[in-house]
Scaffold this motif. Sequence first.
Motif, mmCIF file in Angstrom:
data_model
loop_
_atom_site.group_PDB
_atom_site.id
_atom_site.type_symbol
_atom_site.label_atom_id
_atom_site.label_comp_id
_atom_site.label_asym_id
_atom_site.label_seq_id
_atom_site.Cartn_x
_atom_site.Cartn_y
_atom_site.Cartn_z
ATOM 1 N N HIS A 284 0.832 -1.240 -0.083
ATOM 2 C CA HIS A 284 -0.014 -0.020 0.088
ATOM 3 C C HIS A 284 0.698 0.981 0.028
ATOM 4 C CE1 HIS A 284 -3.478 -2.539 0.872
ATOM 5 N NE2 HIS A 284 -3.024 -2.997 1.557
ATOM 6 N N PHE A 285 1.988 1.128 0.701
ATOM 7 C CA PHE A 285 2.924 2.358 0.879
ATOM 8 C C PHE A 285 4.022 2.470 0.163
ATOM 9 C CE2 PHE A 285 0.397 1.852 4.827
ATOM 10 C CZ PHE A 285 -0.603 3.105 4.687
ATOM 11 N N GLY A 286 4.591 1.365 -0.324
ATOM 12 C CA GLY A 286 5.657 1.403 -1.097
ATOM 13 C C GLY A 286 6.835 0.788 -0.254
ATOM 14 N N THR A 288 10.001 1.775 0.011
ATOM 15 C CA THR A 288 10.859 2.465 0.357
ATOM 16 C C THR A 288 10.497 3.164 1.983
ATOM 17 O OG1 THR A 288 11.720 2.976 -1.816
ATOM 18 C CG2 THR A 288 12.672 4.805 -0.097
ATOM 19 N N LYS A 289 9.208 3.508 1.712
ATOM 20 C CA LYS A 289 8.572 4.183 2.890
ATOM 21 C C LYS A 289 8.828 3.185 4.070
ATOM 22 C CE LYS A 289 5.471 7.727 0.631
ATOM 23 N NZ LYS A 289 4.251 8.276 0.462
ATOM 24 N N VAL A 290 8.095 2.036 3.863
ATOM 25 C CA VAL A 290 8.263 1.022 5.032
ATOM 26 C C VAL A 290 9.495 0.734 5.247
ATOM 27 C CG1 VAL A 290 7.556 -1.101 5.551
ATOM 28 C CG2 VAL A 290 6.334 -0.046 4.024
ATOM 29 N N MET A 291 10.560 0.911 4.481
ATOM 30 C CA MET A 291 11.867 0.581 4.968
ATOM 31 C C MET A 291 12.566 1.658 5.761
ATOM 32 S SD MET A 291 15.122 0.127 2.393
ATOM 33 C CE MET A 291 15.141 1.757 1.905
ATOM 34 N N PHE A 292 12.016 2.683 5.387
ATOM 35 C CA PHE A 292 12.652 4.153 6.360
ATOM 36 C C PHE A 292 11.748 4.012 7.792
ATOM 37 C CE2 PHE A 292 14.410 6.077 2.495
ATOM 38 C CZ PHE A 292 15.509 6.560 3.197
ATOM 39 N N SER A 293 10.688 3.470 7.694
ATOM 40 C CA SER A 293 10.014 3.382 8.828
ATOM 41 C C SER A 293 10.523 2.472 10.013
ATOM 42 C CB SER A 293 8.602 2.711 8.627
ATOM 43 O OG SER A 293 7.669 3.717 8.128
ATOM 44 N N GLY A 294 11.208 1.165 9.315
ATOM 45 C CA GLY A 294 11.797 0.158 9.988
ATOM 46 C C GLY A 294 13.356 0.906 10.618
ATOM 47 N N LEU A 295 13.808 1.895 9.981
ATOM 48 C CA LEU A 295 15.125 2.521 10.173
ATOM 49 C C LEU A 295 14.775 3.380 11.636
ATOM 50 C CD1 LEU A 295 16.701 3.542 7.149
ATOM 51 C CD2 LEU A 295 17.521 1.817 8.433
ATOM 52 N N PHE A 296 13.679 4.088 11.509
ATOM 53 C CA PHE A 296 13.289 4.659 12.882
ATOM 54 C C PHE A 296 13.047 3.860 13.894
ATOM 55 C CE2 PHE A 296 12.667 8.009 9.568
ATOM 56 C CZ PHE A 296 13.281 9.185 10.285
ATOM 57 N N ILE A 297 12.418 2.755 13.698
ATOM 58 C CA ILE A 297 12.225 1.408 14.689
ATOM 59 C C ILE A 297 13.609 1.168 15.295
ATOM 60 C CG2 ILE A 297 11.236 -0.583 15.317
ATOM 61 C CD1 ILE A 297 8.861 0.215 13.084
ATOM 62 N N SER A 390 20.443 9.013 5.557
ATOM 63 C CA SER A 390 20.733 10.161 4.780
ATOM 64 C C SER A 390 21.078 9.606 3.461
ATOM 65 C CB SER A 390 21.889 10.692 5.444
ATOM 66 O OG SER A 390 23.107 10.003 5.174
ATOM 67 N N LEU A 391 21.100 8.118 3.163
ATOM 68 C CA LEU A 391 21.432 7.760 1.849
ATOM 69 C C LEU A 391 20.377 8.098 0.701
ATOM 70 C CD1 LEU A 391 23.058 4.285 2.836
ATOM 71 C CD2 LEU A 391 24.170 6.206 1.975
ATOM 72 N N PRO A 392 20.523 8.204 -0.580
ATOM 73 C CA PRO A 392 19.579 8.583 -1.599
ATOM 74 C C PRO A 392 18.765 7.653 -1.945
ATOM 75 C CG PRO A 392 21.737 8.969 -2.410
ATOM 76 C CD PRO A 392 22.028 8.494 -0.955
ATOM 77 N N VAL A 393 18.377 6.530 -1.192
ATOM 78 C CA VAL A 393 17.621 5.491 -1.893
ATOM 79 C C VAL A 393 16.199 5.675 -2.473
ATOM 80 C CG1 VAL A 393 18.650 4.026 -0.326
ATOM 81 C CG2 VAL A 393 16.416 4.913 0.489
ATOM 82 N N PHE A 394 15.853 7.020 -2.016
ATOM 83 C CA PHE A 394 14.516 7.298 -2.722
ATOM 84 C C PHE A 394 14.456 7.772 -3.936
ATOM 85 C CE2 PHE A 394 16.371 10.704 -0.162
ATOM 86 C CZ PHE A 394 16.224 11.765 -1.120
ATOM 87 N N LYS A 395 15.501 8.177 -4.618
ATOM 88 C CA LYS A 395 15.582 8.703 -5.852
ATOM 89 C C LYS A 395 15.115 7.777 -7.316
ATOM 90 C CE LYS A 395 18.975 12.298 -4.823
ATOM 91 N NZ LYS A 395 20.256 12.852 -5.371
ATOM 92 N N ARG A 396 14.933 6.500 -6.927
ATOM 93 C CA ARG A 396 14.695 5.747 -8.103
ATOM 94 C C ARG A 396 13.827 4.541 -7.696
ATOM 95 N NH1 ARG A 396 18.515 2.477 -12.004
ATOM 96 N NH2 ARG A 396 18.403 1.142 -10.225
ATOM 97 N N ASN A 397 12.848 4.165 -8.336
ATOM 98 C CA ASN A 397 12.338 2.635 -8.136
ATOM 99 C C ASN A 397 12.636 1.934 -9.608
ATOM 100 O OD1 ASN A 397 10.266 3.712 -10.231
ATOM 101 N ND2 ASN A 397 8.850 3.974 -8.287
ATOM 102 N N SER A 398 11.975 0.587 -9.681
ATOM 103 C CA SER A 398 12.409 0.018 -10.790
ATOM 104 C C SER A 398 11.917 0.418 -12.208
ATOM 105 C CB SER A 398 11.864 -1.458 -10.547
ATOM 106 O OG SER A 398 10.505 -1.560 -10.399
ATOM 107 N N GLY A 399 10.642 1.419 -11.797
ATOM 108 C CA GLY A 399 10.120 1.812 -13.189
ATOM 109 C C GLY A 399 10.819 3.087 -13.481
ATOM 110 N N GLY A 400 11.802 3.438 -12.958
ATOM 111 C CA GLY A 400 12.694 4.689 -13.404
ATOM 112 C C GLY A 400 12.029 6.088 -12.771
ATOM 113 N N GLY A 401 11.052 6.053 -12.214
ATOM 114 C CA GLY A 401 10.596 7.125 -11.273
ATOM 115 C C GLY A 401 10.975 7.406 -10.005
ATOM 116 N N GLU A 402 10.417 8.134 -9.181
ATOM 117 C CA GLU A 402 10.586 8.284 -7.522
ATOM 118 C C GLU A 402 9.693 7.575 -6.686
ATOM 119 O OE1 GLU A 402 11.020 12.374 -6.288
ATOM 120 O OE2 GLU A 402 12.858 12.445 -7.471
ATOM 121 N N GLU A 403 10.375 6.813 -5.806
ATOM 122 C CA GLU A 403 9.405 6.153 -4.894
ATOM 123 C C GLU A 403 9.934 6.833 -3.642
ATOM 124 O OE1 GLU A 403 8.936 1.725 -3.044
ATOM 125 O OE2 GLU A 403 9.450 1.917 -5.116
ATOM 126 N N VAL A 404 8.830 7.640 -2.901
ATOM 127 C CA VAL A 404 9.161 8.221 -1.670
ATOM 128 C C VAL A 404 8.138 7.993 -0.680
ATOM 129 C CG1 VAL A 404 10.575 10.072 -2.866
ATOM 130 C CG2 VAL A 404 7.836 10.258 -2.626
#
Length: 404
Positions: A284-286, A288-297, A390-404
């Motif tokens: 539902h959220f993508g 990358t967003k869930v991954m960053f939630s895991g980092l804050f946890i 701080s790593l720029p993992v949000f800049k691209r997804n497999s479709g070539g766009g952004e996934e934030v």
Amino acid sequence: MDSSQPAIKPYTPDESGFWRITLALMLASLLVFSTLYVFQPLLPIFVNEFQVSATESSFLMSAAVIAMVVGLFILGFAADRYGRLRLMQLSLGVTVLLLAAMPFTSSFEWLVVLRLLQGFFLAGIPAAAMGYLGEEVDPNHLGLAMTLYISSNALGGMGGRVAGGYLTDVFDWEKTLFILSAFGVAAALLFLLLLPSERYFTKGDQPLREDFRGMLVHLKDRYMLVLFLMGLLLQIVFTAIWTYIPFHLQSDPYQWPLKWISFTYFAYVLGVLAPPLAGRLSNHFGLTKVMFSGLFILIAGAGFTALQPVSWIMAGLGVLCSGFFIAHSMAAALVSKSADHHRSGASSFYLISYYVGVAVGSTAVGTLWETWGWPGVISTALVFILIIISLPVFKRNSGGGEEV
């Protein structure tokens, strides 16, 4: 695929094939990671039985991990070139045979040699599994499949440590390995019965050198390099805390015996439960967003362990496991989803960096412990997590766009 063949769609959770894949890879993962970590609580036993030092006894772990790193590179390449299914079958078969042979060894040196060989073949499952999932599972449901697979990694690691220590205390280390071998035979047979044949894999017909260069292309992709770096830093943080928490709890003011400390591994239960939930949320959220939630946890968990009350430390270890396995499973899914060729190679590079993190987190962080104690370990862990965020993992997804 041949265009004359009827269209075949990747598996979704509505199909039995999805759950057959998931269960088969979970069983394989349980066997691989319980086998890898079963020796960890047994090291004091080998010190007494073979009259070796504590450092020498650790070769039973380090030999397997080093060989696994080599295996991830070689077998990841082989999986992309020759197929993943047969490689995983071979990996499980050799793993079980070597496990059953170890109780018959009469010297510590031969035991280390067998662990070295075993570590290489243990790599066959992680080297090929994520690439297999990336091809056979619908991309929209890859997060769920990947997190179930990753959760079994956590369960295998916990089971190997807890069961290994308990069974060896009741019986001996030889019988413990025989029992694990029996489980291995059952897991391998179920794997053979459950895992569907590859439908999307095409055997490479490129010259070997050109195919190898295709795999190395991932090392020129900045997005992939960021994900590989994330795997390295995540594992440094996680391994550092789990390596030195026993020393922390054995020192003042706690003075815990080793038996009590072994119970802290049950925190891995949360590491088992959290990734499947994260997989559902990622639909539902993508990723990358869930991954960053895991980092804050993960930050919260590490911070809790810095507090003095033991209840906060225990809670922190559970939260730490949840955050780590959420972030790790999402990062692994991003690697598999983003690679449009040599998927097993891409997954292997991620896992190589991941296991290099095991070595760094367990050994290099020792200087911090000896100099600054637990505050030094936790402070370094928190700094590394902030670097990951701080790593720029949000800049691209497999479709070539952004996934934030």
